[in-house]
Every structure is written in structure tokens, then in C-alpha cells.
Design an enzyme around this catalytic site. Structure first.
Site, PDB file in Angstrom:
ATOM      1  N   HIS A   1      -0.317   1.227  10.146  1.00  0.00           N
ATOM      2  CA  HIS A   1      -1.599   0.624  10.486  1.00  0.00           C
ATOM      3  C   HIS A   1      -1.410  -0.648  11.289  1.00  0.00           C
ATOM      4  O   HIS A   1      -0.324  -1.239  11.311  1.00  0.00           O
ATOM      5  CB  HIS A   1      -2.394   0.302   9.209  1.00  0.00           C
ATOM      6  CG  HIS A   1      -1.710  -0.707   8.324  1.00  0.00           C
ATOM      7  ND1 HIS A   1      -0.751  -0.352   7.407  1.00  0.00           N
ATOM      8  CD2 HIS A   1      -1.822  -2.052   8.247  1.00  0.00           C
ATOM      9  CE1 HIS A   1      -0.321  -1.435   6.780  1.00  0.00           C
ATOM     10  NE2 HIS A   1      -0.953  -2.491   7.277  1.00  0.00           N
TER      11      HIS A   1
ATOM     12  N   GLN B   1       2.597  -1.828  11.461  1.00  0.00           N
ATOM     13  CA  GLN B   1       3.347  -2.064  10.235  1.00  0.00           C
ATOM     14  C   GLN B   1       3.046  -1.016   9.176  1.00  0.00           C
ATOM     15  O   GLN B   1       2.165  -0.166   9.334  1.00  0.00           O
ATOM     16  CB  GLN B   1       3.022  -3.462   9.703  1.00  0.00           C
ATOM     17  CG  GLN B   1       1.537  -3.696   9.460  1.00  0.00           C
ATOM     18  CD  GLN B   1       1.201  -5.144   9.168  1.00  0.00           C
ATOM     19  OE1 GLN B   1       0.663  -5.460   8.110  1.00  0.00           O
ATOM     20  NE2 GLN B   1       1.497  -6.035  10.119  1.00  0.00           N
TER      21      GLN B   1
ATOM     22  N   HIS C   1       3.424  -0.634   4.534  1.00  0.00           N
ATOM     23  CA  HIS C   1       3.752  -1.275   3.264  1.00  0.00           C
ATOM     24  C   HIS C   1       4.374  -0.261   2.305  1.00  0.00           C
ATOM     25  O   HIS C   1       3.993   0.920   2.312  1.00  0.00           O
ATOM     26  CB  HIS C   1       2.504  -1.858   2.603  1.00  0.00           C
ATOM     27  CG  HIS C   1       1.764  -2.825   3.467  1.00  0.00           C
ATOM     28  ND1 HIS C   1       2.348  -3.939   4.018  1.00  0.00           N
ATOM     29  CD2 HIS C   1       0.472  -2.840   3.881  1.00  0.00           C
ATOM     30  CE1 HIS C   1       1.454  -4.603   4.720  1.00  0.00           C
ATOM     31  NE2 HIS C   1       0.309  -3.951   4.665  1.00  0.00           N
TER      32      HIS C   1
ATOM     33  N   ARG D   1       7.388  -4.594   9.505  1.00  0.00           N
ATOM     34  CA  ARG D   1       6.936  -4.501  10.892  1.00  0.00           C
ATOM     35  C   ARG D   1       7.725  -3.419  11.631  1.00  0.00           C
ATOM     36  O   ARG D   1       8.950  -3.383  11.546  1.00  0.00           O
ATOM     37  CB  ARG D   1       7.109  -5.835  11.608  1.00  0.00           C
ATOM     38  CG  ARG D   1       6.258  -6.961  11.071  1.00  0.00           C
ATOM     39  CD  ARG D   1       6.322  -8.183  11.970  1.00  0.00           C
ATOM     40  NE  ARG D   1       5.871  -9.369  11.245  1.00  0.00           N
ATOM     41  CZ  ARG D   1       6.699 -10.252  10.696  1.00  0.00           C
ATOM     42  NH1 ARG D   1       7.999 -10.096  10.825  1.00  0.00           N
ATOM     43  NH2 ARG D   1       6.224 -11.293  10.039  1.00  0.00           N
TER      44      ARG D   1
END
Length: 309
Positions: A171, A95, A97, A191
Site C-alpha cells: 500500500h 510499503q 507491514h 519500505r
């Protein structure tokens, strides 16, 4: 004004969770699939309640809204930090962010820069930390082709390791790992790959390919800052990271420790027992020392993760 806010953790079941959080910290939780403990959180998706003092029973978000004097009269619109404990009994999804700018525009949320302290892990545990693509074109092609093994940078880990994970860093926390995560107060995750797993209803979890491609960093590789350790009277203090989002330190105490405090700080007790400003604390406790306290007085044999803005 209340000096110490003891938090009631919130436990979240996850597809990849297990029993390690409750076993390691002795929490009384019935669920056998706990993946996350939201230990200090004012986020709408997990708003911890205060369990002591005059503010007992109030949510952290309401206390932050109504008593800014306890938080250095912070002008941040929402409580900025979130502390979690994560039990990965299976691999988490690969995933990424978004940063603040993208998250505010697209998700009406903060971005998510985070960091991990490895509490415990199996001997063969690893994490995914960054990728191996040299250009955005190469990255997108490898993503489209599903070249996960060659694209992802997988590295071995051991207890006590620390990793800083800025927004935009690909990560994954992998199986056999128990971590404490300090992050911006955000619940936005994109994801990329979830190993084609299905939930108890037979459905695959949603992927966010297009959004992920928009936020993955290519020009800067994932890189850990070097920790700095200070040996002080009855306390060894290790500074892992100090960024625009948070500072995270580990304190190991052996006897009485006294130091000044100019702003609120978040504490998680990883091991031991003792007192803070006269209140008893022990392994598994999470609390905020508010701006009402002008000093920190710790006593006992304690191992703590401390974070602050």
C-alpha cells in the site's frame, strides 16, 4: 475512576509532510512539515500524555499498565490500538507491514493491520492498494525489476472513503490526502520503493526489500468489507470494519445521544463541537472513554471516528 482520558497529540515531522494537519484541525504547531499526528498512542515511539483529571500528565502507557480496570482489565501486554492523522503532501513510500507472528519474532513488536478514513483529498488523489502479481514468483520478479507502475494497484479516492489494510497488503498513501488511520500499536514498516528521494542530508531512506518479500500476501487480494449504516435517534452510525484487531465506526450526531458502554472506546472528533458525559469536546480532540463509564452521553453536532477492540 476516571471516565474520560483526553489525550495530548504528538506531532511528527516527515519528509512528505506539510501544514494540512494544523490548518484543518487548528493545532498550534510551529513545524511546517508535519506528516503525522499520533493522536491516541501508548507506543514507545510516541506515548501520548493525559491532559485532564486526576491522571493528568501521565503517559497513556503508564495508565494502561497501572490502571487496567479502566480498560476492561485487558490482558493484552501493551495498549493494542493507535490512532494517527496523516497528511500526505507528497507520496508516501510503497510499503508493507508484517503480521503479529513475524513482527514478534523479528522486530519484538506487534504486527500492523491498519485502516484509513479519508478526511479530505484533492480531486485527483489516489492510493496504492494491493498488487497485480498472480504468483510469488511473478511478484518477486516484478519487484526485482522495479516494475512499479504495472505491479501496483492504484485507485482513485474521495473524502469519506474507507480502506481496510491487513498486514501483508502492499500500500501507499499518495499526495493530496488527509486521513485518519486506526492501527495496531506498532511502528514496523517495510519500505519497498521510495521514489529515490533523499532527506535534508542527501541520504536515501532505508528500504527493506528482503523482509518485505517475506511478508507480502499473494494468495489474497486486498478487499474492503462493506460498511453497514444504522440510523438511530440523533445518530447515524456506520460500521466500517469489525475484525480480530479492532472495530472502527463513524458516528454523526445531531442532538443528544445516549447508549450503553461495556468496554473502553477511542474517539477522534473530526468535526463539530458538543459534550461527552458532560465534558466539552470539539474538532481535533481525541479521547478514550474508559471502562469506568457505563454509558455514553453525547450532545451536539459531531462527526466522530470510534474504535475499540
Amino acid at each position: 475512576m476516571q471516565e474520560i482520558l483526553m489525550l495530548e497529540p504528538i506531532f511528527v515531522s516527515r519528509l512528505w509532510g506539510g501544514t494540512r494537519i494544523k490548518e484543518h484541525f487548528g493545532y498550534e504547531v510551529q513545524d511546517s512539515n508535519i506528516g503525522e499526528c499520533w493522536a491516541i498512542s501508548a507506543h514507545k515511539n510516541g506515548d501520548c500524555r493525559i491532559r485532564n483529571g486526576l491522571l493528568k500528565g501521565n503517559t497513556l502507557s503508564s495508565v494502561y499498565k497501572e490502571h487496567r480496570e479502566l480498560f476492561g482489565n485487558s490482558e493484552e501486554p501493551v495498549f493494542p490500538l493507535l490512532t494517527k492523522i496523516i497528511d500526505a503532501s507528497d507520496d508516501l513510500s510503497i510499503q508493507v507491514h508484517p503480521d503479529d507472528e513475524f513482527a514478534r519474532e523479528v522486530e519484538n513488536d506487534l504486527g500492523k493491520t491498519e485502516c484509513w478514513y479519508i478526511i479530505d483529498c484533492t480531486d485527483d488523489a489516489r492510493i496504492v492498494y494491493g498488487h497485480n502479481a498472480a504468483t510469488r514468483e511473478e511478484l518477486n520478479q516484478m519487484l526485482d525489476d522495479g516494475e512499479w507502475d504495472s505491479l501496483m494497484n492504484s485507485i482513485p479516492i474521495k473524502p469519506g472513503d474507507f480502506f481496510y489494510v491487513p498486514a501483508g497488503t502492499v500500500h501507499a498513501i499518495c499526495k493530496g490526502t488527509l486521513i485518519l488511520e486506526t492501527q495496531q500499536s506498532s511502528d514496523t514498516t517495510y519500505r519497498i520503493y521510495d521514489y529515490d528521494r533523499v532527506d535534508d542530508k542527501g541520504s536515501k531512506r532505508q528500504l527493506h526489500f528482503d523482509k518485505a518479500k517475506s511478508v507480502i500476501s499473494v494468495d489474497k487480494a486486498a478487499k474492503n468489507p462493506e460498511p453497514t449504516t444504522y440510523e438511530e435517534e440523533n445518530c447515524v452510525r456506520t460500521v466500517y470494519v469489525s475484525s480480530e484487531f479492532f472495530t472502527v465506526e463513524k458516528w454523526t450526531t445531531d442532538g443528544p445521544v445516549r447508549m450503553g458502554s461495556t468496554n473502553y472506546k477511542l474517539f477522534s472528533v473530526l468535526d463539530g463541537k458538543g459534550t461527552v458525559n458532560g465534558s466539552e469536546i470539539s474538532k481535533g480532540d481525541h479521547f478514550i472513554l474508559t471502562s469506568a463509564a457505563s454509558s455514553i452521553v453525547l450532545d451536539g453536532n459531531l462527526e466522530l471516528i470510534v474504535s475499540f477492540v
